[in-house]
Design a protein around this motif. Sequence first.
Motif, PDB file in Angstrom:
ATOM      1  N   TRP A  11       0.808  -1.223   0.000  1.00  0.00           N
ATOM      2  CA  TRP A  11       0.000   0.000   0.000  1.00  0.00           C
ATOM      3  C   TRP A  11       0.842   1.274   0.000  1.00  0.00           C
ATOM      4  CZ3 TRP A  11      -5.242   0.629  -0.415  1.00  0.00           C
ATOM      5  CH2 TRP A  11      -5.993  -0.542  -0.423  1.00  0.00           C
ATOM      6  N   VAL A  12       2.124   1.180   0.321  1.00  0.00           N
ATOM      7  CA  VAL A  12       2.975   2.377   0.395  1.00  0.00           C
ATOM      8  C   VAL A  12       2.951   3.096  -0.951  1.00  0.00           C
ATOM      9  CG1 VAL A  12       5.354   3.200   0.673  1.00  0.00           C
ATOM     10  CG2 VAL A  12       4.429   1.491   2.240  1.00  0.00           C
ATOM     11  N   GLY A  13       2.713   4.399  -0.903  1.00  0.00           N
ATOM     12  CA  GLY A  13       2.688   5.220  -2.108  1.00  0.00           C
ATOM     13  C   GLY A  13       1.297   5.466  -2.666  1.00  0.00           C
ATOM     14  N   VAL A  14       0.284   4.736  -2.173  1.00  0.00           N
ATOM     15  CA  VAL A  14      -1.082   4.988  -2.621  1.00  0.00           C
ATOM     16  C   VAL A  14      -1.475   6.386  -2.145  1.00  0.00           C
ATOM     17  CG1 VAL A  14      -3.498   4.280  -2.324  1.00  0.00           C
ATOM     18  CG2 VAL A  14      -1.723   2.548  -2.671  1.00  0.00           C
ATOM     19  N   PRO A  15      -2.089   7.186  -2.996  1.00  0.00           N
ATOM     20  CA  PRO A  15      -2.443   8.555  -2.579  1.00  0.00           C
ATOM     21  C   PRO A  15      -3.545   8.587  -1.531  1.00  0.00           C
ATOM     22  CG  PRO A  15      -3.259   8.115  -4.802  1.00  0.00           C
ATOM     23  CD  PRO A  15      -2.451   6.917  -4.387  1.00  0.00           C
ATOM     24  N   TYR A  16      -3.573   9.671  -0.793  1.00  0.00           N
ATOM     25  CA  TYR A  16      -4.630   9.898   0.188  1.00  0.00           C
ATOM     26  C   TYR A  16      -5.890  10.344  -0.540  1.00  0.00           C
ATOM     27  CZ  TYR A  16      -7.278  11.692   4.094  1.00  0.00           C
ATOM     28  OH  TYR A  16      -8.269  11.910   5.012  1.00  0.00           O
ATOM     29  N   ARG A  17      -7.020   9.798  -0.118  1.00  0.00           N
ATOM     30  CA  ARG A  17      -8.323  10.260  -0.605  1.00  0.00           C
ATOM     31  C   ARG A  17      -9.319  10.088   0.524  1.00  0.00           C
ATOM     32  NH1 ARG A  17     -12.616   7.618  -3.580  1.00  0.00           N
ATOM     33  NH2 ARG A  17     -11.244   5.822  -3.788  1.00  0.00           N
ATOM     34  N   ALA A  18      -9.915  11.161   0.989  1.00  0.00           N
ATOM     35  CA  ALA A  18     -10.901  11.098   2.072  1.00  0.00           C
ATOM     36  C   ALA A  18     -12.028  10.152   1.677  1.00  0.00           C
ATOM     37  CB  ALA A  18     -11.463  12.483   2.370  1.00  0.00           C
ATOM     38  N   GLY A  19     -12.325   9.202   2.539  1.00  0.00           N
ATOM     39  CA  GLY A  19     -13.362   8.222   2.280  1.00  0.00           C
ATOM     40  C   GLY A  19     -12.931   7.086   1.377  1.00  0.00           C
ATOM     41  N   PHE A  87       4.964   2.492  12.123  1.00  0.00           N
ATOM     42  CA  PHE A  87       3.576   2.211  11.784  1.00  0.00           C
ATOM     43  C   PHE A  87       3.280   2.672  10.365  1.00  0.00           C
ATOM     44  CE2 PHE A  87       3.610   6.485  13.395  1.00  0.00           C
ATOM     45  CZ  PHE A  87       2.585   7.172  12.758  1.00  0.00           C
ATOM     46  N   ILE A  88       2.290   2.038   9.759  1.00  0.00           N
ATOM     47  CA  ILE A  88       1.842   2.422   8.428  1.00  0.00           C
ATOM     48  C   ILE A  88       0.544   3.200   8.581  1.00  0.00           C
ATOM     49  CG2 ILE A  88       0.621   0.225   8.026  1.00  0.00           C
ATOM     50  CD1 ILE A  88       1.631   0.534   5.033  1.00  0.00           C
ATOM     51  N   HIS A  89       0.408   4.241   7.784  1.00  0.00           N
ATOM     52  CA  HIS A  89      -0.780   5.090   7.862  1.00  0.00           C
ATOM     53  C   HIS A  89      -0.923   5.851   6.557  1.00  0.00           C
ATOM     54  CE1 HIS A  89       1.430   8.995   8.828  1.00  0.00           C
ATOM     55  NE2 HIS A  89       2.378   8.082   8.888  1.00  0.00           N
ATOM     56  N   ALA A  90      -2.060   6.478   6.380  1.00  0.00           N
ATOM     57  CA  ALA A  90      -2.305   7.300   5.197  1.00  0.00           C
ATOM     58  C   ALA A  90      -2.236   8.765   5.604  1.00  0.00           C
ATOM     59  CB  ALA A  90      -3.664   6.972   4.580  1.00  0.00           C
ATOM     60  N   SER A  91      -1.207   9.424   5.168  1.00  0.00           N
ATOM     61  CA  SER A  91      -1.000  10.848   5.429  1.00  0.00           C
ATOM     62  C   SER A  91      -1.740  11.653   4.365  1.00  0.00           C
ATOM     63  CB  SER A  91       0.497  11.156   5.367  1.00  0.00           C
ATOM     64  OG  SER A  91       0.742  12.527   5.201  1.00  0.00           O
ATOM     65  N   TRP A  92      -2.482  12.672   4.792  1.00  0.00           N
ATOM     66  CA  TRP A  92      -3.223  13.470   3.810  1.00  0.00           C
ATOM     67  C   TRP A  92      -2.287  14.170   2.833  1.00  0.00           C
ATOM     68  CZ3 TRP A  92      -2.530  18.660   3.267  1.00  0.00           C
ATOM     69  CH2 TRP A  92      -1.927  19.336   4.324  1.00  0.00           C
ATOM     70  N   SER A  93      -1.070  14.474   3.257  1.00  0.00           N
ATOM     71  CA  SER A  93      -0.150  15.205   2.379  1.00  0.00           C
ATOM     72  C   SER A  93       0.786  14.294   1.579  1.00  0.00           C
ATOM     73  CB  SER A  93       0.686  16.194   3.188  1.00  0.00           C
ATOM     74  OG  SER A  93       1.484  15.511   4.131  1.00  0.00           O
ATOM     75  N   ARG A  94       1.014  13.059   2.058  1.00  0.00           N
ATOM     76  CA  ARG A  94       2.004  12.204   1.401  1.00  0.00           C
ATOM     77  C   ARG A  94       1.484  10.826   1.028  1.00  0.00           C
ATOM     78  NH1 ARG A  94       6.855  13.184   5.441  1.00  0.00           N
ATOM     79  NH2 ARG A  94       8.199  12.157   3.945  1.00  0.00           N
ATOM     80  N   GLY A  95       0.222  10.559   1.295  1.00  0.00           N
ATOM     81  CA  GLY A  95      -0.323   9.249   0.967  1.00  0.00           C
ATOM     82  C   GLY A  95       0.126   8.192   1.966  1.00  0.00           C
ATOM     83  N   VAL A  96       0.015   6.944   1.562  1.00  0.00           N
ATOM     84  CA  VAL A  96       0.359   5.845   2.467  1.00  0.00           C
ATOM     85  C   VAL A  96       1.866   5.793   2.640  1.00  0.00           C
ATOM     86  CG1 VAL A  96       0.239   3.366   2.877  1.00  0.00           C
ATOM     87  CG2 VAL A  96      -1.715   4.549   1.833  1.00  0.00           C
TER      88      VAL A  96
END
Length: 119
Positions: A11-19, A87-96
């Motif tokens: 999932w690393v690199g997947v863009p952030y998208r609300a919802g 930890f892995i997470h989805a950053s709104w500015s940088r994606g996963v």
Amino acid sequence: MERLQAVALTWVGVPYRAGGMDRRGVDCSGLVARIYEEAWGLPLPRRALDQAEIGSGVAPAWRRAGDLVFFWDGGPHSGILLDPNRFIHASWSRGVMVSELDAYWWPRLRAVRRVLSDY
């Protein structure tokens, strides 16, 4: 935790998208839900606030890979520990992305929840 690493790192690199809940874009709680579903076939609630109610609370000192982590970063934010300090997470500015529990994140940590007890 090889399964967690194998699934999560795709999932690393997947863009952030609300919802979002797919590889076109995902938010933090959607990422947590998708990784748990893909790695263990375990459905989790969709919202971070609901995810923070499942499993067992764990003292931060006892955290381990697979635990869910919850932060307050101007709003609720969730991720999954890959090891006790990353930890892995989805950053709104940088994606996963994978982040360290560092001087930025540690003070924002609000809860650690263990959903998987038998690994």
